[in-house]
Design a protein around this motif. Structure first.
Motif, PDB file in Angstrom:
ATOM      1  N   THR A  20     -74.412  47.607-114.272  1.00  0.00           N
ATOM      2  CA  THR A  20     -73.732  46.963-115.825  1.00  0.00           C
ATOM      3  C   THR A  20     -72.658  46.034-115.045  1.00  0.00           C
ATOM      4  OG1 THR A  20     -73.049  49.225-115.958  1.00  0.00           O
ATOM      5  CG2 THR A  20     -75.128  49.176-117.188  1.00  0.00           C
ATOM      6  N   SER A  21     -72.288  46.089-113.953  1.00  0.00           N
ATOM      7  CA  SER A  21     -70.765  45.490-114.057  1.00  0.00           C
ATOM      8  C   SER A  21     -70.886  45.040-112.320  1.00  0.00           C
ATOM      9  CB  SER A  21     -69.447  46.118-114.498  1.00  0.00           C
ATOM     10  OG  SER A  21     -69.459  47.368-114.272  1.00  0.00           O
ATOM     11  N   GLY A  22     -69.454  44.242-112.074  1.00  0.00           N
ATOM     12  CA  GLY A  22     -69.316  43.985-110.223  1.00  0.00           C
ATOM     13  C   GLY A  22     -69.055  45.842-109.823  1.00  0.00           C
ATOM     14  N   THR A  23     -67.757  46.477-110.749  1.00  0.00           N
ATOM     15  CA  THR A  23     -67.168  47.325-109.921  1.00  0.00           C
ATOM     16  C   THR A  23     -68.547  48.094-110.263  1.00  0.00           C
ATOM     17  OG1 THR A  23     -65.552  46.533-111.359  1.00  0.00           O
ATOM     18  CG2 THR A  23     -65.738  49.140-111.722  1.00  0.00           C
ATOM     19  N   VAL A  24     -69.293  48.817-110.977  1.00  0.00           N
ATOM     20  CA  VAL A  24     -70.718  49.269-110.997  1.00  0.00           C
ATOM     21  C   VAL A  24     -70.937  49.366-109.875  1.00  0.00           C
ATOM     22  CG1 VAL A  24     -72.105  50.648-112.026  1.00  0.00           C
ATOM     23  CG2 VAL A  24     -70.452  50.108-113.111  1.00  0.00           C
ATOM     24  N   GLN A  48     -61.906  38.752-102.382  1.00  0.00           N
ATOM     25  CA  GLN A  48     -60.688  39.108-103.461  1.00  0.00           C
ATOM     26  C   GLN A  48     -60.877  38.650-104.718  1.00  0.00           C
ATOM     27  OE1 GLN A  48     -60.691  37.795 -99.588  1.00  0.00           O
ATOM     28  NE2 GLN A  48     -58.922  36.194-100.749  1.00  0.00           N
ATOM     29  N   SER A  49     -60.002  38.873-105.527  1.00  0.00           N
ATOM     30  CA  SER A  49     -59.938  38.720-106.839  1.00  0.00           C
ATOM     31  C   SER A  49     -59.328  37.712-107.091  1.00  0.00           C
ATOM     32  CB  SER A  49     -59.479  39.217-107.902  1.00  0.00           C
ATOM     33  OG  SER A  49     -59.851  40.647-108.268  1.00  0.00           O
ATOM     34  N   VAL A  50     -57.863  37.047-106.032  1.00  0.00           N
ATOM     35  CA  VAL A  50     -57.210  35.683-105.710  1.00  0.00           C
ATOM     36  C   VAL A  50     -58.397  35.273-104.700  1.00  0.00           C
ATOM     37  CG1 VAL A  50     -55.448  34.786-105.858  1.00  0.00           C
ATOM     38  CG2 VAL A  50     -55.542  36.451-106.936  1.00  0.00           C
ATOM     39  N   TYR A  90     -69.539  42.190 -98.633  1.00  0.00           N
ATOM     40  CA  TYR A  90     -68.836  41.054 -99.064  1.00  0.00           C
ATOM     41  C   TYR A  90     -69.241  41.405-100.513  1.00  0.00           C
ATOM     42  CZ  TYR A  90     -67.675  36.211 -99.243  1.00  0.00           C
ATOM     43  OH  TYR A  90     -66.742  35.160 -99.999  1.00  0.00           O
ATOM     44  N   ASP A  91     -68.010  41.078-101.262  1.00  0.00           N
ATOM     45  CA  ASP A  91     -67.584  41.166-102.605  1.00  0.00           C
ATOM     46  C   ASP A  91     -68.048  40.502-103.263  1.00  0.00           C
ATOM     47  OD1 ASP A  91     -67.003  41.858-105.643  1.00  0.00           O
ATOM     48  OD2 ASP A  91     -65.923  43.254-104.687  1.00  0.00           O
ATOM     49  N   ALA A  92     -69.122  39.679-103.967  1.00  0.00           N
ATOM     50  CA  ALA A  92     -68.844  38.099-104.025  1.00  0.00           C
ATOM     51  C   ALA A  92     -68.279  38.118-105.612  1.00  0.00           C
ATOM     52  CB  ALA A  92     -70.276  37.816-104.029  1.00  0.00           C
ATOM     53  N   ALA A  93     -67.686  39.688-106.326  1.00  0.00           N
ATOM     54  CA  ALA A  93     -67.975  38.973-107.798  1.00  0.00           C
ATOM     55  C   ALA A  93     -67.440  37.639-108.164  1.00  0.00           C
ATOM     56  CB  ALA A  93     -66.704  40.166-108.275  1.00  0.00           C
ATOM     57  N   HIS A  94     -66.164  36.896-108.238  1.00  0.00           N
ATOM     58  CA  HIS A  94     -65.983  35.685-108.228  1.00  0.00           C
ATOM     59  C   HIS A  94     -66.426  34.784-107.655  1.00  0.00           C
ATOM     60  CE1 HIS A  94     -61.830  35.895-110.831  1.00  0.00           C
ATOM     61  NE2 HIS A  94     -62.156  37.078-110.628  1.00  0.00           N
ATOM     62  N   VAL A  95     -67.214  34.797-107.010  1.00  0.00           N
ATOM     63  CA  VAL A  95     -67.575  33.436-106.219  1.00  0.00           C
ATOM     64  C   VAL A  95     -69.728  33.707-106.730  1.00  0.00           C
ATOM     65  CG1 VAL A  95     -65.546  32.668-105.297  1.00  0.00           C
ATOM     66  CG2 VAL A  95     -66.776  34.340-104.174  1.00  0.00           C
ATOM     67  N   GLY A 111     -71.611  42.039-107.228  1.00  0.00           N
ATOM     68  CA  GLY A 111     -71.245  40.882-107.361  1.00  0.00           C
ATOM     69  C   GLY A 111     -71.066  40.615-108.862  1.00  0.00           C
ATOM     70  N   SER A 112     -70.934  39.818-109.667  1.00  0.00           N
ATOM     71  CA  SER A 112     -70.478  40.255-110.932  1.00  0.00           C
ATOM     72  C   SER A 112     -71.580  38.977-111.430  1.00  0.00           C
ATOM     73  CB  SER A 112     -69.133  40.197-111.558  1.00  0.00           C
ATOM     74  OG  SER A 112     -68.241  41.099-111.289  1.00  0.00           O
ATOM     75  N   SER A 113     -72.150  39.629-112.158  1.00  0.00           N
ATOM     76  CA  SER A 113     -73.174  38.376-112.724  1.00  0.00           C
ATOM     77  C   SER A 113     -72.862  37.547-114.158  1.00  0.00           C
ATOM     78  CB  SER A 113     -74.714  38.653-113.706  1.00  0.00           C
ATOM     79  OG  SER A 113     -73.933  39.689-114.722  1.00  0.00           O
ATOM     80  N   HIS A 114     -71.345  37.103-114.366  1.00  0.00           N
ATOM     81  CA  HIS A 114     -70.715  36.517-115.255  1.00  0.00           C
ATOM     82  C   HIS A 114     -69.534  35.743-114.913  1.00  0.00           C
ATOM     83  CE1 HIS A 114     -69.034  40.860-115.083  1.00  0.00           C
ATOM     84  NE2 HIS A 114     -68.307  39.911-115.327  1.00  0.00           N
ATOM     85  N   LYS A 115     -69.548  34.869-113.966  1.00  0.00           N
ATOM     86  CA  LYS A 115     -67.839  34.465-113.455  1.00  0.00           C
ATOM     87  C   LYS A 115     -68.192  33.583-113.455  1.00  0.00           C
ATOM     88  CE  LYS A 115     -65.576  39.023-112.470  1.00  0.00           C
ATOM     89  NZ  LYS A 115     -64.313  39.951-111.593  1.00  0.00           N
ATOM     90  N   THR A 116     -68.476  32.857-112.303  1.00  0.00           N
ATOM     91  CA  THR A 116     -68.832  31.520-111.163  1.00  0.00           C
ATOM     92  C   THR A 116     -69.914  31.829-111.415  1.00  0.00           C
ATOM     93  OG1 THR A 116     -69.154  32.052-109.191  1.00  0.00           O
ATOM     94  CG2 THR A 116     -67.201  31.053-109.702  1.00  0.00           C
TER      95      THR A 116
END
Ligand SMILES: *Cc1c(COP(=O)(O)O)cnc(C)c1O
Length: 420
Positions: A86-90, A165-167, A190-195, A217-222
């Motif tokens: 349900t999120s990148g954190t999850v 990272q987030s930055v 590899y945490d691709a949340a942002h990218v 990853g997160s499905s809602h950033k890039t």
């Protein structure tokens, strides 16, 4: 009270419709994704995996999730994908549950250097009770010191080597780190949340080909889908894949928000058609924005490396810990430009940093191009360097935005409005 909530909801949409959304982790939904997210599925359950459920009534959703998984395998070029979290954190919590036990060691980027809270003791890493070791950092390059990171991994022999990272301005050189990690028996995550959208679009880096075993990853950033998470792996090992699936359900989710899974599936279909041009245009716009801001007199980070290779741009507005980033963010908000203050090298106070983190993925999504980035940079200059009244600049922000009101890089629909 309900009316009050609904009216504030409407106001929020209106504010974003009129202003410039430049928070690097945000995006807007395509009309078809909205349709999926607004469906009856929001109230349903489907524990298990497609065609193997604990409840009846899942036949239609089996079709949806199965299609989503097969499209995700194509988009991310991977043999394993889970689109339930349900999120990148999850996704990170589940991955750490699958790959490590309490008391194990983990290496990651420090939050002070742009790492995410879920990589920290206060977040998922602490929740799993892992011993955290952070990489030495090269501030000028805004990336880990690769030799130092490899030495740390050799020394600690962690269970999990976490990267990302987030930055995030530049791809992380991954090959040596992954080689060293595998030599000591660690799994590389590899945490691709942002990218995630940049990676899927082929414009940032290709972690699964560079040595990562798992990508979250997160499905809602890039990646332009509904809020949610994904877990992707290059492993063909069915037991390893099962561990990852089990860590999402039953490990961390019961309901996993079926309407968002359907939204992810639609977003994946749209990404297959339009994703690579979207990703390219994001990076082109980020580089244009950085160049104009630099030209107009701002201090833009990483100038010697060409400012950015992602959707993000970092600007510095004063001296460490002087709160100049916070002041800048507030003035920009008064002009209708939504950003966030951010710690930069030297800053130690998260609430009084000297920087801003800017993202162009949402502006790109509504069709802005490099010439619009010039107008955006001019608005920054007028508010922050020329001390013009933000309420005057707000009118020009509104004019610019009113020319960009429909979602691009998606399938056509009767209602293409970007904001509601
Ligand atoms: C945003 C982010 C996350 C968390 O994603 P959510 O979907 O907001 O939970 C995880 N890792 C990194 C590096 C992030 O930037």
């Amino acid at each position: 009270m309900a009316q009050k909530v609904l009216s504030a909801t409407k106001d929020s949409g209106e504010h974003y419709r009129q202003g410039l959304g430049m928070i690097a982790s945000e995006n807007i939904l395509s009309p078809m994704v909205k349709q999926a997210v607004n469906s009856d599925l929001h109230g349903r359950y489907a524990e298990g995996l497609p065609f193997n459920r604990y409840y009846q009534g899942c036949d239609d959703f089996d079709t949806i999730e199965d299609l989503g998984i097969s499209m995700a395998k194509k988009v991310f070029n991977a043999p394993f994908v889970n689109i339930q979290s349900t999120s990148g954190t999850v996704s990170n919590i589940a991955t750490l549950k699958a790959l490590a036990k309490p008391g194990d060691d983990i290496t990651a980027v420090s939050t002070a250097d742009g790492g995410h809270i879920s990589h920290a003791r206060m977040g998922a890493v602490g929740l799993r009770d892992l011993n955290l070791h952070t990489y030495p950092w090269v501030e000028e390059r805004m990336e880990p010191d690769i030799d130092g990171a490899c030495a740390l991994i050799q020394d600690v022999k962690p269970k999990v080597v976490l990267i990302g990272q987030s930055v995030y301005l530049f791809p992380t050189p991954l090959e040596d780190i992954a080689q060293t990690a595998h030599d000591v028996g660690a799994t590389v995550v590899y945490d691709a949340a942002h990218v995630l959208g940049l990676i899927a679009g082929g414009v940032f880096q290709d972690p699964l080909r560079e040595g990562a075993d798992v990508m979250t990853g997160s499905s809602h950033k890039t990646f332009p889908g509904p809020q949610g998470g994904v877990i992707i792996s290059s492993s063909e090992d069915a037991r390893f894949q099962k561990r990852l699936n089990n860590a999402v359900f039953p490990g961390t989710c019961s309901s996993y928000h079926l309407h968002h899974v359907a939204g992810k599936a639609v977003a994946l279909a749209e990404f297959l058609a339009h994703g690579s041009s979207y990703a390219q245009d994001i990076v082109t716009n980020a580089q244009a924005l950085a160049q104009y801001l630099d030209k107009f007199g701002f201090e833009v980070m990483a100038k010697e490396r060409g400012f950015t290779q992602s959707h993000q741009v970092l600007t510095k507005h004063g001296e460490p810990d002087d709160g100049s980033g916070k002041i800048a963010a507030k003035l920009l908000e008064d002009a209708g430009i939504i950003t966030n203050m951010n710690m930069l090298p030297g800053d130690t106070k998260a609430m009084h940093p000297s920087g801003l983190r800017l993202g162009v993925q949402e502006l790109t999504r509504v069709g802005m191009k490099p010439n619009d980035m010039k107008t955006v940079a001019e608005c920054f200059q007028r508010v922050l360097l020329d001390d013009e009244d933000p309420s005057l600049v707000k009118q020009d922000v509104y004019d610019l935005k009113s020319r960009h009101q429909s979602v691009q890089y998606c399938f056509s629909h009767t209602d293409m409005r970007a904001y509601s």
